[in-house]
Write a protein that holds these residues in place. Sequence first.
Motif, mmCIF file in Angstrom:
data_model
loop_
_atom_site.group_PDB
_atom_site.id
_atom_site.type_symbol
_atom_site.label_atom_id
_atom_site.label_comp_id
_atom_site.label_asym_id
_atom_site.label_seq_id
_atom_site.Cartn_x
_atom_site.Cartn_y
_atom_site.Cartn_z
ATOM 1 N N GLY A 70 68.442 63.216 79.301
ATOM 2 C CA GLY A 70 69.449 62.869 78.302
ATOM 3 C C GLY A 70 70.133 61.547 78.588
ATOM 4 O O GLY A 70 71.104 61.184 77.925
ATOM 5 N N LEU A 71 69.627 60.824 79.590
ATOM 6 C CA LEU A 71 70.238 59.558 80.002
ATOM 7 C C LEU A 71 69.649 58.378 79.229
ATOM 8 O O LEU A 71 68.454 58.348 78.918
ATOM 9 C CB LEU A 71 70.019 59.325 81.497
ATOM 10 N N LEU A 72 70.504 57.404 78.957
ATOM 11 C CA LEU A 72 70.043 56.156 78.383
ATOM 12 C C LEU A 72 69.214 55.443 79.451
ATOM 13 O O LEU A 72 69.669 55.243 80.577
ATOM 14 C CB LEU A 72 71.254 55.307 77.981
ATOM 15 N N THR A 73 67.990 55.065 79.115
ATOM 16 C CA THR A 73 67.026 54.566 80.100
ATOM 17 C C THR A 73 66.305 53.350 79.544
ATOM 18 O O THR A 73 66.206 53.169 78.331
ATOM 19 C CB THR A 73 66.007 55.678 80.435
ATOM 20 N N GLY A 74 65.791 52.521 80.453
ATOM 21 C CA GLY A 74 65.030 51.350 80.041
ATOM 22 C C GLY A 74 63.598 51.409 80.539
ATOM 23 O O GLY A 74 63.298 52.089 81.522
ATOM 24 N N THR A 75 62.713 50.694 79.857
ATOM 25 C CA THR A 75 61.323 50.606 80.293
ATOM 26 C C THR A 75 60.757 49.238 79.944
ATOM 27 O O THR A 75 61.159 48.626 78.949
ATOM 28 C CB THR A 75 60.455 51.701 79.636
ATOM 29 N N THR A 76 59.846 48.770 80.775
ATOM 30 C CA THR A 76 59.102 47.540 80.460
ATOM 31 C C THR A 76 57.677 47.886 80.059
ATOM 32 O O THR A 76 56.861 46.997 79.843
ATOM 33 C CB THR A 76 59.075 46.572 81.660
ATOM 34 N N LYS A 77 57.390 49.171 79.938
ATOM 35 C CA LYS A 77 56.058 49.627 79.533
ATOM 36 C C LYS A 77 56.086 50.020 78.056
ATOM 37 O O LYS A 77 56.722 50.986 77.676
ATOM 38 C CB LYS A 77 55.629 50.833 80.375
ATOM 39 N N PHE A 78 55.415 49.244 77.250
ATOM 40 C CA PHE A 78 55.320 49.569 75.822
ATOM 41 C C PHE A 78 54.087 48.883 75.249
ATOM 42 O O PHE A 78 53.558 47.925 75.812
ATOM 43 C CB PHE A 78 56.578 49.141 75.056
ATOM 44 N N LYS A 79 53.616 49.384 74.115
ATOM 45 C CA LYS A 79 52.420 48.836 73.482
ATOM 46 C C LYS A 79 52.690 47.431 72.975
ATOM 47 O O LYS A 79 53.715 47.168 72.353
ATOM 48 C CB LYS A 79 51.983 49.724 72.321
ATOM 49 N N ARG A 80 51.749 46.532 73.221
ATOM 50 C CA ARG A 80 51.913 45.156 72.772
ATOM 51 C C ARG A 80 51.551 44.990 71.293
ATOM 52 O O ARG A 80 52.009 44.059 70.643
ATOM 53 C CB ARG A 80 51.044 44.224 73.620
ATOM 54 N N ASN A 81 50.715 45.861 70.776
ATOM 55 C CA ASN A 81 50.315 45.769 69.370
ATOM 56 C C ASN A 81 50.427 47.127 68.684
ATOM 57 O O ASN A 81 49.427 47.711 68.279
ATOM 58 C CB ASN A 81 48.881 45.238 69.254
ATOM 59 N N PRO A 82 51.630 47.653 68.562
ATOM 60 C CA PRO A 82 51.798 48.973 67.946
ATOM 61 C C PRO A 82 51.540 48.933 66.441
ATOM 62 O O PRO A 82 51.587 47.875 65.803
ATOM 63 C CB PRO A 82 53.258 49.306 68.246
ATOM 64 N N GLN A 83 51.268 50.093 65.878
ATOM 65 C CA GLN A 83 51.098 50.236 64.434
ATOM 66 C C GLN A 83 52.337 50.930 63.874
ATOM 67 O O GLN A 83 52.852 51.864 64.471
ATOM 68 C CB GLN A 83 49.841 51.055 64.131
ATOM 69 N N TYR A 84 52.802 50.442 62.741
ATOM 70 C CA TYR A 84 54.035 50.963 62.169
ATOM 71 C C TYR A 84 53.800 51.547 60.782
ATOM 72 O O TYR A 84 52.938 51.084 60.030
ATOM 73 C CB TYR A 84 55.085 49.848 62.061
ATOM 74 N N GLU A 85 54.589 52.531 60.449
ATOM 75 C CA GLU A 85 54.563 53.131 59.120
ATOM 76 C C GLU A 85 55.919 52.911 58.439
ATOM 77 O O GLU A 85 56.958 52.906 59.094
ATOM 78 C CB GLU A 85 54.288 54.636 59.209
#
Length: 274
Positions: A122-137
């Motif tokens: 439940g904690l506010l958290t950060g990440t540097t791991k994410f998709k570089r080319n995500p698909q959005y709807e």
Amino acid sequence: MEIGKIQLLKYIRKTSYGVILQNEKGEECILPNIFVEEKWEEGEEIEVFVYQDDGKLFATTEIPYCEAGEYAALKCVQVLSSGAFVDLGIIKDLFVPYKQQKGKMQEGKRYIIYVYVDEETGLLTGTTKFKRNPQYENLPLKKGQQVDLLMMNETELGWNVIINKKYIGLIYASDVYEKIYPLSEKTGYIKNIREDHKIDVSLQPEGFQNIDEFKQRILDKLDENYGILYLSDKSSPEEIKAEVHMSKKNFKKAIGGLYKEKVIEILEDKIRLL
């Protein structure tokens, strides 16, 4: 209570350590005394940012660099074996667990961080791991829309960028007409939302309706060069890109407009201010 979000909460009561704020569901959090203003009265709605600390919900009137569900370039202020802390712009730094780091973070450096609420803690958290080319709807964006950009990294295709803190898009190398640096901020324009739901972005507006910007850029260059610019409609795209940071297509539209307005003269190898 929306952790990691700026929201309006009602002032319920005053305590020795701060003010109790409450949302419409009756959920409460604590606004410490350092953020409390004497002019506030019970029942008043206060705009705050909510976060969790030591199992309790706290609020601050400080404005964070970004909220949950957004990206931002944040500075690493402390590194531990379990992870790193980055400056979120509020009294409490944001934790980026070691397992959420694409590469080991270093104190003093800035990183693009995606902020989210961890489902387990439940904690506010950060990440540097994410998709570089995500698909959005169902994107709330449209072609030609002006947007804020945060430059991510250069690839063989061009530059990955953050759009309005929330989406990842791409500027193709062929659309880059100026020097770009990682983590710099720029204004951009939605060029295309593709069938695969990926976003193409441009640093320049398209179409004749936006040509005034390019006209002004050419006029500024003419002023800098005593009324003469050694470019013409026969110049190469590379020469135009290096000198006025625009495509040859936009350059020709702009000088054509300035010529019709009798502002410039187009010669064999240059244009001249009239």
